[in-house]
Design an enzyme around this catalytic site. Structure first.
Site, mmCIF file in Angstrom:
data_model
loop_
_atom_site.group_PDB
_atom_site.id
_atom_site.type_symbol
_atom_site.label_atom_id
_atom_site.label_comp_id
_atom_site.label_asym_id
_atom_site.label_seq_id
_atom_site.Cartn_x
_atom_site.Cartn_y
_atom_site.Cartn_z
ATOM 1 N N SER A 140 2.567 -7.237 2.593
ATOM 2 C CA SER A 140 2.228 -6.146 3.502
ATOM 3 C C SER A 140 0.706 -5.974 3.598
ATOM 4 C CB SER A 140 2.932 -4.866 3.025
ATOM 5 O OG SER A 140 2.872 -3.844 3.982
ATOM 6 N N PHE A 141 0.180 -4.833 3.166
ATOM 7 C CA PHE A 141 -1.260 -4.611 3.076
ATOM 8 C C PHE A 141 -1.936 -5.726 2.282
ATOM 9 C CE2 PHE A 141 -3.979 -3.071 -0.410
ATOM 10 C CZ PHE A 141 -5.105 -2.580 0.248
ATOM 11 N N HIS A 158 11.755 -3.889 4.166
ATOM 12 C CA HIS A 158 10.389 -4.236 3.767
ATOM 13 C C HIS A 158 10.300 -4.709 2.324
ATOM 14 C CE1 HIS A 158 6.146 -4.301 4.595
ATOM 15 N NE2 HIS A 158 5.853 -3.462 3.621
ATOM 16 N N ASP A 166 12.989 -5.021 8.808
ATOM 17 C CA ASP A 166 11.787 -4.330 8.323
ATOM 18 C C ASP A 166 11.376 -3.244 9.320
ATOM 19 O OD1 ASP A 166 9.238 -3.572 7.411
ATOM 20 O OD2 ASP A 166 8.749 -5.595 6.743
ATOM 21 N N SER A 180 0.795 -1.233 0.000
ATOM 22 C CA SER A 180 0.000 0.000 0.000
ATOM 23 C C SER A 180 0.825 1.281 0.000
ATOM 24 C CB SER A 180 -0.923 0.014 1.228
ATOM 25 O OG SER A 180 -0.150 0.058 2.428
#
Length: 407
Positions: A236-237, A385, A357, A167
């Site tokens: 992630s998102f 990340h 991260d 995101s």
């Protein structure tokens, strides 16, 4: 003609050298010199074939020159793009004479005004300027999902694998997965959509952005492509979306990969607060990229400018601000699933995380590993990340092995 470019000792093992060798203002004046693993000097046009980004701003890694723009990789010494050979860098014949690296450059082209160029394009049937400018690797195929035109990439053949991006501001499926798509496509049918509100998927006026809406759009996307059951890779998102689909529609999911995933509650990090609270500026984007990557040699101002341009296309920042309004901790909690639901997941699951991260803490993957019975966890050292970018080769191999081994 042969032109002196730089002294031999100026070129280091991991860092190319960029030089201007003439004053014509033409591309051929810009030369980049790279040292291969075999200590051979290679001279090439200092311009990525994708966009006007200087290759000399990149790094040499694993026998390739990595462009600082969108991280295209060019094989050394051939200059072929590793995942798309017909889009290679321009390599010049190269020699070393008296301690100097020399390149055999093409002759200067006669000066041509813009009017003359446009007339020549018209005579040759070439593309219009606007069409050429509009070309972008981020734009793939499109399909209507409940009336929403959805942009996606579809490569390879075999068992279907759907990649769900993260995101960050300016993100798209292609930006997130450009190094993963061609690698996985060797063994699978790989599909990567722009999630509702992101990239080049339509953003309907008044759209409600939440986990339920995003999940419904993803299910509709699978239906539109006639995909009954797929493996999911969520970053992630995108990991929260993958978890949501796996718990709401378990019959649609074969295998599950969660990379630096959201999905359980955690105190928001300073890094994620910067991501979701992004205010457009070059300085803010540059600082944000430093948060994403542990290896800061992968990011520079050229990368920041490209990502900022993507984040500020008409309507993009407005949609982004509507997705993650303050307070940001509430957004983290809204993306978290009930832990009993997560415990119910019976799909073989691979969890991947970067040890350094700064956006999503490693503790989230540790907790998901505890909750999901049939799960395994792989932590990449010296990695932030951007696992799929910082450790692309190892990540792609790990992913292919996992997806191919689960029956």
């Amino acid at each position: 003609m042969w032109e002196r470019v730089c002294r031999v000792d100026e070129v280091k093992a991991t860092r190319p050298v960029g030089k201007i060798v003439g004053n014509s203002g033409q591309d051929r004046d810009r030369v980049c010199v790279v040292l291969t693993n075999d200590a051979e000097h290679v001279a090439m046009l200092d311009r990525c074939p994708h966009r006007d980004v200087a290759l000399s701003g990149g790094i040499v890694k694993e026998g390739t020159l990595v462009c600082p723009g969108h991280f295209w990789r060019f094989d050394l010494p051939t200059g072929e793009r590793t995942e798309l050979p017909d889009r290679g860098a321009t390599v010049y014949p190269t020699r070393v004479v008296d301690g100097w690296v020399e390149a055999l450059l093409p002759p200067l082209q006669p000066h041509q005004s813009m009017r003359e160029w446009l007339l020549a394009q018209a005579r040759e049937g070439g593309p219009a300027v606007s069409e050429a400018a509009a070309e972008s690797p981020e734009i793939g195929e499109s399909v209507s999902v409940d009336g929403i035109l959805t942009n996606y990439h579809d490569l390879g053949s075999g068992e279907p694998v759907v990649l769900i991006h993260g995101s960050g501001p300016g993100v798209s499926a292609w930006a997130n997965w450009r190094l993963t798509l061609p690698a996985l496509a060797e063994s699978f049918r790989v599909i990567a959509p722009d999630v509702l509100g992101f990239g080049y998927t339509e953003r309907p006026p008044g759209a409600r952005y939440d986990l339920s809406t995003w999940t419904d759009h993803l299910v509709g996307f699978l239906d539109a492509l006639g995909l009954d059951r797929v493996s999911l890779v969520g970053n992630s998102f995108g990991g929260a979306l993958a978890l949501s689909l796996a718990t709401r529609h378990p019959e649609r999911v074969e295998r599950l990969v969660l990379m630096g995933s959201v999905g359980v509650s955690f105190p928001i990090t300073a890094g994620l607060d910067k991501v979701w609270g992004f205010e457009p500026s070059l300085a803010n984007m540059r600082a944000l990229l430093d948060v994403f990557a542990h290896d800061h040699t992968l990011v520079n101002d050229d990368v920041a400018r490209l990502r900022l341009a993507a984040a500020t296309r008409p309507g993009v920042q407005e949609a982004y601000a509507a997705m993650f309004p303050a307070p940001q901790q509430a957004r983290v909690d809204a993306m978290a699933l009930d832990e009993d639901l997560v415990r119910s997941i019976g799909h073989p699951t691979l969890l991947v995380h970067g040890r350094e991260d700064r956006v999503i803490p490693l503790t989230t993957s540790l907790r998901l590993h505890e909750l999901i019975d049939d799960s395994r966890l792989h932590v990449f050292d010296r990695c932030g990340h951007w696992v799929q970018i910082e450790h692309a080769t190892a990540f792609n191999r790990l992913l292919a092995d996992f997806l191919g081994s689960c029956g």
